[in-house]
Design an enzyme around this catalytic site. Structure first.
Site, PDB file in Angstrom:
ATOM      1  N   LYS A  28       0.882  -1.186   0.000  1.00 23.37           N
ATOM      2  CA  LYS A  28       0.000   0.000   0.000  1.00 23.37           C
ATOM      3  C   LYS A  28       0.909   1.223   0.000  1.00 23.37           C
ATOM      4  O   LYS A  28       1.411   1.651   1.033  1.00 23.37           O
ATOM      5  CB  LYS A  28      -0.909  -0.013   1.238  1.00 23.37           C
ATOM      6  N   GLU A  32      10.445   2.395  10.011  1.00 24.98           N
ATOM      7  CA  GLU A  32      11.486   3.353   9.611  1.00 24.98           C
ATOM      8  C   GLU A  32      10.812   4.717   9.605  1.00 24.98           C
ATOM      9  O   GLU A  32      10.031   5.027   8.712  1.00 24.98           O
ATOM     10  CB  GLU A  32      12.015   2.937   8.228  1.00 24.98           C
ATOM     11  N   CYS A  36      14.226  11.241   5.454  1.00 25.89           N
ATOM     12  CA  CYS A  36      14.263  10.985   6.899  1.00 25.89           C
ATOM     13  C   CYS A  36      15.666  11.126   7.457  1.00 25.89           C
ATOM     14  O   CYS A  36      15.848  11.491   8.610  1.00 25.89           O
ATOM     15  CB  CYS A  36      13.701   9.603   7.196  1.00 25.89           C
ATOM     16  N   GLU A  87      11.336  17.286  13.426  1.00 30.49           N
ATOM     17  CA  GLU A  87      11.594  17.062  12.006  1.00 30.49           C
ATOM     18  C   GLU A  87      10.723  18.034  11.199  1.00 30.49           C
ATOM     19  O   GLU A  87       9.518  18.122  11.428  1.00 30.49           O
ATOM     20  CB  GLU A  87      11.240  15.619  11.639  1.00 30.49           C
TER      21      GLU A  87
HETATM   22  P1  ADP Z   1       3.990  10.999   5.474  1.00 28.08           P
HETATM   23  O1  ADP Z   1       3.624  12.255   6.175  1.00 28.08           O
HETATM   24  O2  ADP Z   1       5.439  10.814   5.256  1.00 28.08           O
HETATM   25  O3  ADP Z   1       3.129  10.693   4.289  1.00 28.08           O
HETATM   26  P2  ADP Z   1       2.437   9.104   6.932  1.00 28.08           P
HETATM   27  O4  ADP Z   1       2.841   8.338   8.133  1.00 28.08           O
HETATM   28  O5  ADP Z   1       1.249   9.971   7.031  1.00 28.08           O
HETATM   29  O6  ADP Z   1       3.732   9.866   6.518  1.00 28.08           O
HETATM   30  O7  ADP Z   1       2.183   8.127   5.702  1.00 28.08           O
HETATM   31  C1  ADP Z   1       3.055   7.082   5.353  1.00 28.08           C
HETATM   32  C2  ADP Z   1       2.240   5.925   4.820  1.00 28.08           C
HETATM   33  O8  ADP Z   1       1.398   5.425   5.876  1.00 28.08           O
HETATM   34  C3  ADP Z   1       1.301   6.283   3.681  1.00 28.08           C
HETATM   35  O9  ADP Z   1       1.232   5.183   2.791  1.00 28.08           O
HETATM   36  C4  ADP Z   1      -0.028   6.483   4.400  1.00 28.08           C
HETATM   37  O10 ADP Z   1      -1.160   6.302   3.556  1.00 28.08           O
HETATM   38  C5  ADP Z   1       0.037   5.406   5.453  1.00 28.08           C
HETATM   39  N1  ADP Z   1      -0.775   5.653   6.637  1.00 28.08           N
HETATM   40  C6  ADP Z   1      -1.107   6.839   7.212  1.00 28.08           C
HETATM   41  N2  ADP Z   1      -1.851   6.638   8.319  1.00 28.08           N
HETATM   42  C7  ADP Z   1      -1.985   5.295   8.466  1.00 28.08           C
HETATM   43  C8  ADP Z   1      -2.638   4.438   9.425  1.00 28.08           C
HETATM   44  N3  ADP Z   1      -3.299   4.934  10.448  1.00 28.08           N
HETATM   45  N4  ADP Z   1      -2.553   3.104   9.249  1.00 28.08           N
HETATM   46  C9  ADP Z   1      -1.854   2.580   8.232  1.00 28.08           C
HETATM   47  N5  ADP Z   1      -1.239   3.316   7.293  1.00 28.08           N
HETATM   48  C10 ADP Z   1      -1.290   4.658   7.397  1.00 28.08           C
END
Ligand code: ADP
Length: 481
Positions: A173, A247, A281, A381
């Site tokens: 995903k 990570e 990161c 960050e």
């Molecule tokens: P960034 O701000 O770097 O996008 P996120 O942590 O919001 O970081 O997103 C990283 C990944 O995690 C994306 O693929 C996002 O769709 C997914 N994601 C965000 N929230 C959730 C959650 N609650 N459960 C699983 N996946 C999530």
């Protein structure tokens, strides 16, 4: 307008029937495509398909088969390298030369390093010289791979390579902001002709990510993204003790001792911090500088930051591009504006876009000097092209300052003294150290401690993240599979 409406389940493409999301070009700020996400039902179909493929044989496949599969994937990605670079440039805003020479090539380099790691470590190994006892590395099962947008091919490649090499099947995903890159990657995987269900792709945002990790079919999760989401995933995974690699964020220190080559250290240090518009990161975003060279360093940093070019993604050259989205841009801008009002010494950049760019989520390469360790700017960050500079008076103070945030991803050291480099490298509470601008080896473990997460990716460590070790005593190895 182009509509991206496919998911990939059980070896074939299917129509996605979930939420619709506009895809905004970070350079023009205009919508240039639409993404139709996977539904929760499609997510369940994908995990079920991965489960079937694991049980049907991939979980018991031999190393040679998996190595051949990984080689096929590499060949098919190579064949699409330019398409991938163009796509990354468009959806992330990465300047095209950077997209080619860093974004795509890092992914390929990591996949090749994973392939090399497979050739050197068989899945069964003796524990000692006594043949009665051995270790067997077995795939954990079905892997859920959740990736962010900032290195949209590389982050996926690190996980995909490790999972495939380990003998796991998987559901990817990717970020909702970088799904187009993942769709091209999936075309490459489809052309590589893996057994159906070994690799599945679903698109979507946090709800689909959450549905994926909640699935009882998932045995191991590999996540790259924000610390906030990492916490959520760790808590979810704890319900079923699902093995997890996280990570997460970073706020990495770059320590400049008085005996370093100042010009080289600053040129490389600022370039590292601003690279990918600060959206990495492991960005060297906190510069710590020996007091003796501090004033010179600040003056030179201002010149280098002012000379750093910011420009459109499609143009050739070594410039940096925009932040990926309106919300990331707003976050970076709010941070810079907030720090300006706290009276910290702004020596380059500041709020707003560079003058020559009228549209786009472009930030100015920004440097603040005299930043104290308790300032949010030192601790948080930012994920934008913003550098802090802080003086220190002793090696001990440099180490203490470097270790003074809750993150622990990377550390950078600049010194001409090998004994000091060794001492300081050992004292940093991080997962990765680079001295005098030496890049990491491709198969070196990637990951960190503290709020930067746990577990490692890349090379042999990236394979082991998807495996469990079993000890077998008293049964000799008869069948090498
Ligand atoms: P960034 O701000 O770097 O996008 P996120 O942590 O919001 O970081 O997103 C990283 C990944 O995690 C994306 O693929 C996002 O769709 C997914 N994601 C965000 N929230 C959730 C959650 N609650 N459960 C699983 N996946 C999530």
């Amino acid at each position: 307008m182009t509509v991206f409406d496919q998911v990939y389940i059980g070896g074939s493409w299917r129509q996605a029937d979930g939420e619709k999301r506009p895809l905004i070009n970070p350079d023009t700020q205009a919508q240039d495509a639409e993404l139709i996400c996977a539904s929760v039902d499609a997510c369940h179909a994908a995990t079920a398909s991965a489960r079937r493929a694991f049980e049907a044989g991939w979980g018991r496949s031999d190393l040679l088969t998996r190595r051949a599969a990984l080689n096929q994937v590499i060949t098919q990605i190579e064949a699409r390298a330019e398409d991938l670079a163009q796509c990354i440039s468009r959806e992330l805003g990465a300047p095209i030369d950077f997209a080619r020479s860093a974004q795509v090539s890092a992914a390929l380099a990591h996949l090749r390093a994973t392939e090399r790691a497979m050739t050197t470590r068989p899945q069964d190994r003796p524990l000692t010289t006594n043949p009665d006892h051995r270790l067997r590395y077995e795939p954990l099962g079905v892997a859920g791979l959740i990736t962010p947008w900032n290195w949209p091919l590389n982050q996926v490649a690190l996980k995909l390579g490790g999972a495939l090499a380990a003998g796991c099947t998987m559901v990817l995903k990717p970020s909702e902001l970088s799904s187009r890159t993942a769709l091209i990657l999936t075309e490459a995987i489809h052309a590589a002709d893996l057994p159906p269900g070994v690799f599945n792709l679903i698109t979507g945002a946090s709800d689909i990510g959450a549905a994926l990790i909640a699935s009882p079919d998932i045995d191991v999760v590999s996540f790259t993204g924000s610390t906030q989401t990492g916490r959520f995933i760790a808590a979810e995974a704890a319900q079923r003790m699902t093995r997890t690699t996280l990570e997460l964020g970073g706020k990495s220190a770059n320590i400049l001792f008085e005996d370093c080559n100042l010009e080289t250290a600053l040129t490389q240090g600022l370039a590292h911090c601003f690279r990918n518009a600060g959206q990495s990161c492991n960005a060297a975003s906190r510069m710590l500088i020996a007091r003796d060279i501090y004033d010179d360093a600040v003056a030179l940093a201002a010149q280098i930051a002012d000379a750093t070019q910011v420009d459109r993604p499609h143009l050739s050259g070594a410039h940096i591009g925009p932040q990926i989205s309106a919300s990331q841009y707003a976050k970076v801008q709010a941070f810079i504006a907030g720090v300006e009002t706290q009276g910290m010494r702004l020596i380059a950049g500041g709020t707003g876009r560079p003058n020559h760019l009228e549209t786009g989520y472009y930030s100015r390469p920004t440097v603040f000097a005299d930043v104290p360790p308790d300032a949010p700017l030192f601790q948080d960050e930012i994920f934008g092209p913003v550098l802090t500079m802080t003086p220190f008076d002793s090696e001990e103070e440099a180490i203490a300052l470097a270790n003074a945030t809750p993150y622990g991803l990377a550390g950078y050291i600049q010194t001409a003294d090998p004994a000091r480099a060794d001492r300081v490298a050992k004292s940093l509470r991080v997962g990765m150290v680079q001295v005098n601008g030496i890049s990491r080896e491709d198969g070196a473990p990637f990951g960190g401690r503290g709020l930067s997460g746990y577990g490692r990716e890349a090379g042999l460590w990236g394979i082991r993240a998807f495996q469990d070790v079993k000890s077998i005593s008293g049964a000799a190895l008869v069948d090498p599979v």
